[in-house]
Motif scaffolding. Structure first.
Motif, PDB file in Angstrom:
ATOM      1  N   ARG A  78     -20.481  12.663  33.611  1.00  0.00           N
ATOM      2  CA  ARG A  78     -21.502  11.636  33.825  1.00  0.00           C
ATOM      3  C   ARG A  78     -20.894  10.252  33.601  1.00  0.00           C
ATOM      4  NH1 ARG A  78     -21.773  13.754  28.857  1.00  0.00           N
ATOM      5  NH2 ARG A  78     -22.127  12.366  27.068  1.00  0.00           N
ATOM      6  N   LEU A  79     -21.616   9.235  34.027  1.00  0.00           N
ATOM      7  CA  LEU A  79     -21.147   7.862  33.859  1.00  0.00           C
ATOM      8  C   LEU A  79     -21.096   7.493  32.380  1.00  0.00           C
ATOM      9  CD1 LEU A  79     -23.131   5.951  36.655  1.00  0.00           C
ATOM     10  CD2 LEU A  79     -20.743   6.687  36.707  1.00  0.00           C
ATOM     11  N   ASP A  80     -20.044   6.770  31.994  1.00  0.00           N
ATOM     12  CA  ASP A  80     -19.909   6.291  30.613  1.00  0.00           C
ATOM     13  C   ASP A  80     -20.638   4.951  30.505  1.00  0.00           C
ATOM     14  OD1 ASP A  80     -19.207   5.658  28.065  1.00  0.00           O
ATOM     15  OD2 ASP A  80     -17.053   5.938  28.330  1.00  0.00           O
ATOM     16  N   VAL A  81     -21.948   5.036  30.416  1.00  0.00           N
ATOM     17  CA  VAL A  81     -22.785   3.830  30.444  1.00  0.00           C
ATOM     18  C   VAL A  81     -22.509   2.932  29.248  1.00  0.00           C
ATOM     19  CG1 VAL A  81     -25.168   2.978  30.398  1.00  0.00           C
ATOM     20  CG2 VAL A  81     -24.584   4.985  31.771  1.00  0.00           C
ATOM     21  N   VAL A 114     -17.428  10.305  31.489  1.00  0.00           N
ATOM     22  CA  VAL A 114     -17.131  11.162  30.336  1.00  0.00           C
ATOM     23  C   VAL A 114     -17.562  12.588  30.690  1.00  0.00           C
ATOM     24  CG1 VAL A 114     -17.316   9.361  28.590  1.00  0.00           C
ATOM     25  CG2 VAL A 114     -19.374  10.591  29.302  1.00  0.00           C
ATOM     26  N   GLY A 115     -17.003  13.569  29.993  1.00  0.00           N
ATOM     27  CA  GLY A 115     -17.355  14.962  30.256  1.00  0.00           C
ATOM     28  C   GLY A 115     -16.543  15.550  31.396  1.00  0.00           C
ATOM     29  N   ARG A 116     -16.725  16.833  31.604  1.00  0.00           N
ATOM     30  CA  ARG A 116     -15.992  17.543  32.654  1.00  0.00           C
ATOM     31  C   ARG A 116     -16.932  18.397  33.485  1.00  0.00           C
ATOM     32  NH1 ARG A 116     -10.611  19.947  29.529  1.00  0.00           N
ATOM     33  NH2 ARG A 116      -9.710  17.919  28.903  1.00  0.00           N
TER      34      ARG A 116
END
Length: 269
Positions: free
Chosen positions: A115-118, A108-110
């Motif tokens: 970061r990892l979508d835990v 997720v994010g740019r």
């Protein structure tokens, strides 16, 4: 019905060594094809050809009706062929959810905030395992704390989730006890019921007969038999797997012949 994967008279040579010669098999959706053979029978070479690690030297290899020659394992995965090896490629100290997505982690994010979508990985791992009937206590626990059978089941569920159409299992019950082997075979059957074509590599005819629809026997790199389940009994499958006439000949040679002095066939003391 078109086979998902079909090998026709496939051979593989390493110099003058014939690792495989004239091997044929079909893998259909919703069926389990069992490949049986002792050590040195050619099972590992067959797996490597189907998985894209090695290319065949003769014969034809067809995927979804199209003759092909797989370039590498990524090519096999792209065509829906997933292989679960006996020595599972997992990171023991990482949690179950991280191993489930290993190499294919959603983010997720740019840019620098990516970061990892835990959360998604945890929830997806839990739901996908439950969908296969695998109820783990905690997907945050290190996968190394799971039993061998549970790790095999996680690998099967992972292949199903990532869209495999053909699942190749390399001796999944070889190092397991009776109860754990039964657990793994249950999830092998679940993969079949989910519509996958399964190739089960094993040296255990009893395990093969519990779930198999087709049986291919290998001996020294060549076909020793090919049977549908309706065509062969467990006893006959076991006899052929054990060597059949060769085993009978060996039993005859090992038997002690009775003599007039020693009717029992052996000397006292």
């Amino acid at each position: 019905m078109t086979a998902l994967v079909e090998l026709a008279d496939v051979s593989k040579f390493y110099g003058n060594v014939k690792a495989l010669e004239g091997v044929s098999l079909e893998v259909h959706a919703g069926e389990i094809t069992c490949v049986l053979g002792d050590n040195g029978a050619g099972k590992s070479t067959l797996i490597k050809i189907i998985a894209g690690l090695h290319q065949h030297d003769a014969g034809s290899f067809t995927v979804d009706g199209d003759e092909t020659r797989l370039v590498n394992p990524r090519d096999a995965l792209d065509r829906g062929i997933a292989t679960v090896y006996q020595d599972l490629a997992v990171v023991p100290l990482m949690p179950v959810w991280r191993n489930f997505f290993l190499g294919s982690e959603p983010t997720v994010g740019r840019g620098p905030f990516r970061r990892l979508d835990v959360r998604t990985m945890r929830e997806t791992t839990r739901s996908e395992l439950l969908r296969m009937g695998i109820d783990l206590r905690d997907v945050d626990q290190p996968i190394g704390t799971l039993s061998g059978g549970e790790r095999q089941c996680v690998a099967i569920a992972r292949a199903v989730y990532f869209g495999a159409k053909v699942l190749v299992l390399d001796e999944p019950t070889a190092a397991l006890g009776v109860k754990q082997s039964g657990v793994v075979l249950k999830y092998v059957a679940a993969a079949r019921d989910a519509g996958l074509g399964v190739v089960l590599i094993t040296h255990n005819p009893h395990h093969a007969y519990l779930v198999g629809d087709r049986f291919v026997l290998l001996k020294r790199g060549a076909m020793a038999g090919s049977h549908a389940r309706s065509e062969i009994s467990l006893e006959e499958l076991t006899r052929q797997m054990a060597g059949g006439s060769e085993l009978e000949q060996l039993s005859h040679e090992l038997a002690r012949e009775a003599t007039p002095e020693f009717p029992g066939g052996h000397r006292p003391g």
